[in-house]
Each structure stands twice: as C-alpha cells, then as structure tokens.
Design an enzyme around this catalytic site. Sequence first.
Site, short mmCIF file in Angstrom:
data_model
loop_
_atom_site.label_atom_id
_atom_site.label_comp_id
_atom_site.label_asym_id
_atom_site.label_seq_id
_atom_site.Cartn_x
_atom_site.Cartn_y
_atom_site.Cartn_z
CG ASN A 89 38.12 52.78 50.13
OD1 ASN A 89 38.77 52.96 51.16
ND2 ASN A 89 36.89 52.29 50.15
CD1 TRP A 90 44.84 52.43 49.20
CD2 TRP A 90 46.29 52.77 50.88
NE1 TRP A 90 45.99 52.95 48.67
CE2 TRP A 90 46.90 53.18 49.68
CE3 TRP A 90 47.01 52.91 52.07
CZ2 TRP A 90 48.20 53.68 49.62
CZ3 TRP A 90 48.30 53.42 52.02
CH2 TRP A 90 48.88 53.81 50.81
CE LYS A 91 37.03 48.45 49.98
NZ LYS A 91 35.86 47.67 49.69
CD GLU A 129 33.59 48.17 52.49
OE1 GLU A 129 34.52 48.84 52.97
OE2 GLU A 129 33.69 47.54 51.41
CG HIS A 134 32.64 52.73 51.15
ND1 HIS A 134 32.32 51.43 51.45
CD2 HIS A 134 33.42 52.68 50.04
CE1 HIS A 134 32.89 50.64 50.56
NE2 HIS A 134 33.56 51.37 49.69
CB SER A 152 34.71 44.39 40.97
OG SER A 152 34.31 43.81 42.21
CD GLU A 180 32.22 52.75 45.70
OE1 GLU A 180 33.28 52.38 45.20
OE2 GLU A 180 32.02 52.78 46.92
N GLY A 213 38.87 49.81 45.16
CA GLY A 213 39.19 49.16 46.43
C GLY A 213 40.36 48.21 46.26
N GLY A 214 40.06 46.94 46.05
CA GLY A 214 41.09 45.89 46.00
C GLY A 214 42.25 46.20 45.07
N GLY A 255 33.92 44.63 45.93
CA GLY A 255 34.72 43.54 46.51
C GLY A 255 34.26 42.16 46.10
C1 PEP Z 1 35.23 50.30 47.20
O1 PEP Z 1 35.45 49.83 48.30
O2 PEP Z 1 34.88 51.48 47.09
C2 PEP Z 1 35.40 49.44 46.03
C3 PEP Z 1 34.98 49.87 44.88
O3 PEP Z 1 35.99 48.23 46.25
P1 PEP Z 1 36.42 47.16 45.11
O4 PEP Z 1 37.12 47.91 44.03
O5 PEP Z 1 37.31 46.19 45.82
O6 PEP Z 1 35.14 46.53 44.62
#
Ligand code: PEP
Length: 248
Positions: A9-11, A96, A94, A211, A166, A232-233, A172
């Site tokens: 997920n590049w956001k 967010e 998600h 994470s 999640e 994500g990251g 994040g």
């Molecule tokens: C996400 O945004 O779905 C996510 C899991 O982010 P991260 O891996 O950065 O926690």
Amino acid sequence: MRKTIIAGNWKMNANKDSVKSLIGGILSGIGGINSEVVVCVPFPYLAQVESLIDGSDLRLGAQNLNINPKGAFTGEVSAEMIKDFGVKHVIVGHSERRSFYGETNTVVAEKIKAALDAGLTPLLCVGELLEDRETGKTEAVVEEQINAVIELVGIDSFNNIIIAYEPVWAIGTGMTATPEQAQEVHLFIRNLLGKSSENIAQKTPILYGGSMNAANAAVLISCPDIDGGLIGGAALKAEDFLQICRAG
Ligand code: PEP
C-alpha cells in the site's frame, strides 16, 4: 491450501521517477517468488504502473473507489475507471479512510459491494484502535466491521474478498502485533466467517498489516491463520518489499 498474498500500500507516496525505480526494482527480483504480489498505487500512477508491469506476474491494485458507477461526484473515482487501467484489487476500509474521511462500516460495506459488482477483488481492512484493545473490545470491533459486510453482500461474496487485519495502533508506528496477538485475531476472524460458512472460512485469505517488515514478516506469515501481509512503509523500498514477498 491458501496462497500467500503480499500487497503493498503505497498510500500517498509516489512521483514518476520513484514509480519507475520502485517497480523496476520489484520486477528485477520477483522471479521465483511464490506469493501473489500486488502493488496498490495512487490513482495518478495507475497508467504508468499498468504499462511497466505488462506481461509480469505483478498485480495492480488501487487504494479506494467511489460507491457509485458514474456521474456527478467531483473528484471521485469509480470501480470501472480503475478497472480500465488493469486494476484487479482495491483496498477498502483502510483505517486512514475510516478515521480521516469518516468511512463508517456502512460506507465500507457499500464500497465492497461496488468493487464486487465491478468484478474487482476488494481487500477489506479491519482492525481495532489501541483503546479498543486496552478495553478488551478487539473482537467486538472486528466482528462489527466484518458483519456489516456480510449483511450487505452475503457470505458467499467472500469467495472474492481478501481480509486484512490491521490493528490501528500498529499501522505506521513500528509497533507490530506479536505473532500470538495477530494469530489470535486471525483465528477469531476465521471462526466468525465459519459461523456462516466453514468452506468460506477455510478459503478466505486473511492478511496481517501493521508495521510488517523484512525482519518480522516470516514469523508472522508462518502463523497458521496469517496468509500474507498488507505492507505500508516497507512497500516503498524494493529490496525490503521483495524480502517480505520471499518470506511468504
Ligand atoms: C498500511 O497502511 O496498511 C500499513 C500496514 O502500513 P505500515 O506497514 O506502514 O504499518
């Protein structure tokens, strides 16, 4: 046997140069990876990524969609529009989107329906806030999030839905759920699906997100009810993302 799925997920992170080098890096290392690998990219880069991944095993995903098929919804993007760019998967619900854009369980369920109606595979994100976990409400929150979708689209629709658990406190933050914490909720989700259909419960992929990184992916994915990750990251660096894909 459920196939491992790793979705990035590049956001809201990309520009034309970074897209080129990130996709190039992923493609150069994707050979021999058994997991199904998806990159969920911001809308403006769908066309660029569609053309870069043409003929490869990498799958293209989007991060959101509107519930309506077309019309006067300024600034919005429909399921058919993302399909036009070769999108197969779309992230829905998600945390967010739920927290910054007020997406309720009802809206999330409607988006799942819009995705399914268009023949897309939605990645349904569910998960509890830290305060929910600390007050023992994790299962109740996740149950409500999933039941809202079952009520609208029916259990059989989960043939085409991927769930991503999640925990919001882990997204994040660098605070990954322990494998035990994650497995416990994944099993709860599978049992919840099993109340409506044991067949669906066994078939539905349930990914972990929060994470996940190159160092912790293997142990999380080795848990019996964790079928991959939503990343994500760590999805923004080709080598880190590939290491997670190799862990699957
Ligand atoms: C996400 O945004 O779905 C996510 C899991 O982010 P991260 O891996 O950065 O926690």
